[in-house]
Scaffold this motif. Sequence first.
Motif, PDB file in Angstrom:
ATOM      1  N   TYR A   9       0.825  -1.209   0.000  1.00  0.00           N
ATOM      2  CA  TYR A   9       0.000   0.000   0.000  1.00  0.00           C
ATOM      3  C   TYR A   9       0.860   1.260   0.000  1.00  0.00           C
ATOM      4  O   TYR A   9       0.497   2.271  -0.617  1.00  0.00           O
ATOM      5  N   SER A  10       1.977   1.222   0.718  1.00  0.00           N
ATOM      6  CA  SER A  10       2.857   2.391   0.771  1.00  0.00           C
ATOM      7  C   SER A  10       3.462   2.709  -0.594  1.00  0.00           C
ATOM      8  O   SER A  10       3.837   3.855  -0.859  1.00  0.00           O
ATOM      9  N   MET A  11       3.582   1.688  -1.450  1.00  0.00           N
ATOM     10  CA  MET A  11       4.099   1.919  -2.807  1.00  0.00           C
ATOM     11  C   MET A  11       2.982   2.273  -3.789  1.00  0.00           C
ATOM     12  O   MET A  11       3.177   3.051  -4.726  1.00  0.00           O
ATOM     13  N   THR A  12       1.802   1.699  -3.569  1.00  0.00           N
ATOM     14  CA  THR A  12       0.703   1.867  -4.517  1.00  0.00           C
ATOM     15  C   THR A  12      -0.023   3.196  -4.356  1.00  0.00           C
ATOM     16  O   THR A  12      -0.309   3.891  -5.333  1.00  0.00           O
ATOM     17  N   ILE A  13      -0.322   3.560  -3.108  1.00  0.00           N
ATOM     18  CA  ILE A  13      -1.134   4.759  -2.862  1.00  0.00           C
ATOM     19  C   ILE A  13      -0.454   6.042  -3.348  1.00  0.00           C
ATOM     20  O   ILE A  13      -1.099   6.864  -4.022  1.00  0.00           O
ATOM     21  N   PRO A  14       0.849   6.282  -3.057  1.00  0.00           N
ATOM     22  CA  PRO A  14       1.483   7.504  -3.605  1.00  0.00           C
ATOM     23  C   PRO A  14       1.449   7.553  -5.133  1.00  0.00           C
ATOM     24  O   PRO A  14       1.215   8.624  -5.713  1.00  0.00           O
ATOM     25  N   ALA A  15       1.672   6.407  -5.783  1.00  0.00           N
ATOM     26  CA  ALA A  15       1.626   6.368  -7.244  1.00  0.00           C
ATOM     27  C   ALA A  15       0.218   6.678  -7.745  1.00  0.00           C
ATOM     28  O   ALA A  15       0.035   7.381  -8.747  1.00  0.00           O
ATOM     29  N   LEU A  16      -0.796   6.138  -7.037  1.00  0.00           N
ATOM     30  CA  LEU A  16      -2.180   6.397  -7.415  1.00  0.00           C
ATOM     31  C   LEU A  16      -2.532   7.871  -7.261  1.00  0.00           C
ATOM     32  O   LEU A  16      -3.216   8.457  -8.117  1.00  0.00           O
ATOM     33  N   LEU A  17      -2.060   8.489  -6.181  1.00  0.00           N
ATOM     34  CA  LEU A  17      -2.321   9.915  -5.962  1.00  0.00           C
ATOM     35  C   LEU A  17      -1.654  10.769  -7.036  1.00  0.00           C
ATOM     36  O   LEU A  17      -2.266  11.731  -7.546  1.00  0.00           O
ATOM     37  N   LEU A  18      -0.416  10.439  -7.380  1.00  0.00           N
ATOM     38  CA  LEU A  18       0.275  11.179  -8.437  1.00  0.00           C
ATOM     39  C   LEU A  18      -0.450  11.030  -9.768  1.00  0.00           C
ATOM     40  O   LEU A  18      -0.587  12.001 -10.522  1.00  0.00           O
ATOM     41  N   PHE A  19      -0.899   9.813 -10.068  1.00  0.00           N
ATOM     42  CA  PHE A  19      -1.630   9.579 -11.315  1.00  0.00           C
ATOM     43  C   PHE A  19      -2.910  10.401 -11.346  1.00  0.00           C
ATOM     44  O   PHE A  19      -3.260  10.994 -12.370  1.00  0.00           O
ATOM     45  N   PHE A  20      -3.604  10.458 -10.215  1.00  0.00           N
ATOM     46  CA  PHE A  20      -4.850  11.234 -10.153  1.00  0.00           C
ATOM     47  C   PHE A  20      -4.578  12.722 -10.320  1.00  0.00           C
ATOM     48  O   PHE A  20      -5.283  13.408 -11.071  1.00  0.00           O
ATOM     49  N   LEU A  21      -3.541  13.230  -9.647  1.00  0.00           N
ATOM     50  CA  LEU A  21      -3.250  14.665  -9.694  1.00  0.00           C
ATOM     51  C   LEU A  21      -2.737  15.111 -11.057  1.00  0.00           C
ATOM     52  O   LEU A  21      -3.080  16.207 -11.520  1.00  0.00           O
ATOM     53  N   HIS A  23      -2.943  13.300 -14.042  1.00  0.00           N
ATOM     54  CA  HIS A  23      -3.630  12.770 -15.227  1.00  0.00           C
ATOM     55  C   HIS A  23      -5.153  12.877 -15.108  1.00  0.00           C
ATOM     56  O   HIS A  23      -5.811  13.536 -15.915  1.00  0.00           O
ATOM     57  N   THR A  24      -5.714  12.217 -14.082  1.00  0.00           N
ATOM     58  CA  THR A  24      -7.169  12.146 -13.985  1.00  0.00           C
ATOM     59  C   THR A  24      -7.800  13.506 -13.695  1.00  0.00           C
ATOM     60  O   THR A  24      -8.770  13.894 -14.347  1.00  0.00           O
ATOM     61  N   TYR A  25      -7.254  14.232 -12.722  1.00  0.00           N
ATOM     62  CA  TYR A  25      -7.816  15.532 -12.356  1.00  0.00           C
ATOM     63  C   TYR A  25      -7.772  16.529 -13.518  1.00  0.00           C
ATOM     64  O   TYR A  25      -8.783  17.189 -13.802  1.00  0.00           O
ATOM     65  N   PRO A  26      -6.634  16.682 -14.226  1.00  0.00           N
ATOM     66  CA  PRO A  26      -6.641  17.579 -15.395  1.00  0.00           C
ATOM     67  C   PRO A  26      -7.638  17.145 -16.468  1.00  0.00           C
ATOM     68  O   PRO A  26      -8.241  17.996 -17.135  1.00  0.00           O
ATOM     69  N   ALA A  27      -7.810  15.824 -16.652  1.00  0.00           N
ATOM     70  CA  ALA A  27      -8.775  15.340 -17.640  1.00  0.00           C
ATOM     71  C   ALA A  27     -10.199  15.730 -17.241  1.00  0.00           C
ATOM     72  O   ALA A  27     -10.997  16.171 -18.076  1.00  0.00           O
ATOM     73  N   ILE A  28     -10.512  15.601 -15.966  1.00  0.00           N
ATOM     74  CA  ILE A  28     -11.841  15.996 -15.479  1.00  0.00           C
ATOM     75  C   ILE A  28     -12.041  17.498 -15.637  1.00  0.00           C
ATOM     76  O   ILE A  28     -13.122  17.968 -16.025  1.00  0.00           O
ATOM     77  N   GLN A  29     -10.983  18.259 -15.355  1.00  0.00           N
ATOM     78  CA  GLN A  29     -11.053  19.710 -15.553  1.00  0.00           C
ATOM     79  C   GLN A  29     -11.329  20.056 -17.013  1.00  0.00           C
ATOM     80  O   GLN A  29     -12.132  20.946 -17.315  1.00  0.00           O
ATOM     81  N   GLY A  30     -10.638  19.357 -17.917  1.00  0.00           N
ATOM     82  CA  GLY A  30     -10.845  19.609 -19.339  1.00  0.00           C
ATOM     83  C   GLY A  30     -12.275  19.341 -19.761  1.00  0.00           C
ATOM     84  O   GLY A  30     -12.864  20.111 -20.541  1.00  0.00           O
ATOM     85  N   ILE A  31     -12.863  18.267 -19.256  1.00  0.00           N
ATOM     86  CA  ILE A  31     -14.268  17.955 -19.562  1.00  0.00           C
ATOM     87  C   ILE A  31     -15.180  19.049 -19.021  1.00  0.00           C
ATOM     88  O   ILE A  31     -16.128  19.478 -19.689  1.00  0.00           O
ATOM     89  N   PHE A  32     -14.875  19.523 -17.810  1.00  0.00           N
ATOM     90  CA  PHE A  32     -15.675  20.596 -17.210  1.00  0.00           C
ATOM     91  C   PHE A  32     -15.617  21.865 -18.061  1.00  0.00           C
ATOM     92  O   PHE A  32     -16.651  22.464 -18.386  1.00  0.00           O
ATOM     93  N   TYR A  33     -14.402  22.271 -18.448  1.00  0.00           N
ATOM     94  CA  TYR A  33     -14.254  23.509 -19.221  1.00  0.00           C
ATOM     95  C   TYR A  33     -14.826  23.390 -20.630  1.00  0.00           C
ATOM     96  O   TYR A  33     -15.108  24.413 -21.258  1.00  0.00           O
ATOM     97  N   SER A  34     -14.988  22.165 -21.120  1.00  0.00           N
ATOM     98  CA  SER A  34     -15.538  22.005 -22.469  1.00  0.00           C
ATOM     99  C   SER A  34     -16.983  22.478 -22.561  1.00  0.00           C
ATOM    100  O   SER A  34     -17.495  22.698 -23.665  1.00  0.00           O
ATOM    101  N   PHE A  35     -17.635  22.637 -21.416  1.00  0.00           N
ATOM    102  CA  PHE A  35     -19.018  23.125 -21.395  1.00  0.00           C
ATOM    103  C   PHE A  35     -19.079  24.622 -21.084  1.00  0.00           C
ATOM    104  O   PHE A  35     -20.142  25.146 -20.783  1.00  0.00           O
ATOM    105  N   THR A  36     -17.914  25.294 -21.157  1.00  0.00           N
ATOM    106  CA  THR A  36     -17.854  26.732 -20.887  1.00  0.00           C
ATOM    107  C   THR A  36     -17.286  27.457 -22.111  1.00  0.00           C
ATOM    108  O   THR A  36     -16.994  26.844 -23.131  1.00  0.00           O
ATOM    109  N   ASN A  37     -17.128  28.763 -21.965  1.00  0.00           N
ATOM    110  CA  ASN A  37     -16.515  29.568 -23.030  1.00  0.00           C
ATOM    111  C   ASN A  37     -15.147  30.094 -22.610  1.00  0.00           C
ATOM    112  O   ASN A  37     -14.673  31.109 -23.133  1.00  0.00           O
ATOM    113  N   TRP A  38     -14.491  29.439 -21.645  1.00  0.00           N
ATOM    114  CA  TRP A  38     -13.213  29.929 -21.114  1.00  0.00           C
ATOM    115  C   TRP A  38     -12.145  29.912 -22.196  1.00  0.00           C
ATOM    116  O   TRP A  38     -11.998  28.942 -22.946  1.00  0.00           O
TER     117      TRP A  38
END
Length: 286
Positions: A9-21, A23-38
């Motif tokens: 878990y000590s090896m997996t969880i930090p890697a998972l958090l980095l992947f989320f921060l 990769h996943t979080y920016p992708a979710i942000q991009g989907i959110f902004y796609s419905f705006t005029n930013w």
Amino acid sequence: MTKRQAAFYSMTIPALLLFFLLHTYPAIQGIFYSFTNWDGFSEGYRFVGFNNYASLFKDNNVLNSYLFTFKYALVVTILINVLSLLIALGLNSNIKYRNLFRGIYFLPNILGVLIIGYIFNYFFSNVLTQLGDKLGSDVLSVNILGSEKWAWIGVVIVSVWQGIAFNTILYLAGLQTIPKDLYEASNIDGAGKWTTFWKITFPMLAGFFTINMVLALKNGLFVFDQIIALTGGGPGRSTQSIALLIYQGGFQGGEFAYQSANAVIYFIVIIAVSIAQLKFLQRKEM
């Protein structure tokens, strides 16, 4: 929880958090902004619903980029797999210095794409044109990258030259898994080389063929670095890929939300193409 589990878990969880921060979080942000005029740099924005998505299907630049990208990806995928399979078959035979040749063919894979692109850019625009002038050849004396009609061929040449390296190694690995007894039996039965290839070699390489086709098509659809180094999307917009359009429009053209919608659509298209390709090719393996 055991110490072993705690270590995992000590090896997996930090890697998972980095992947989320990263990769996943920016992708979710991009989907959110796609419905705006930013526009990508202003402080305020407003929601526009599916307007960005609707506008994509009316944008000629987007449609032309899709057509170019898929045309390029199909040509590159076919050429890479045909040539790399032929090279692998040649390198798998009992020829002198075959390990040296394997190293030479794999060399392009370890070089940076941008470095290769800039080298070929100089080659096409200077070396080849000067050679054409000396030989009196009108074809060679013209810089292919400066032609709206033929610039994409230059990008294809560079991509195929580099892409062959990795696919050849995979095909060579696949050829090592084929039992020699099968070839001995085919020789006893009097089968020719062509029959042996289609009845033994190619069916036994079906899994490797599927992997190479999927990887080559995926790389072709994501083409970006080669175009940046060779043509910059030009002349005009003749070699503008989807990835390049998203980058230029989103980060340089003030169309962040609009190109985010384009990226979402392209992601869906690539997923659909990959699934269809895998299902079709895996069915051929059976």
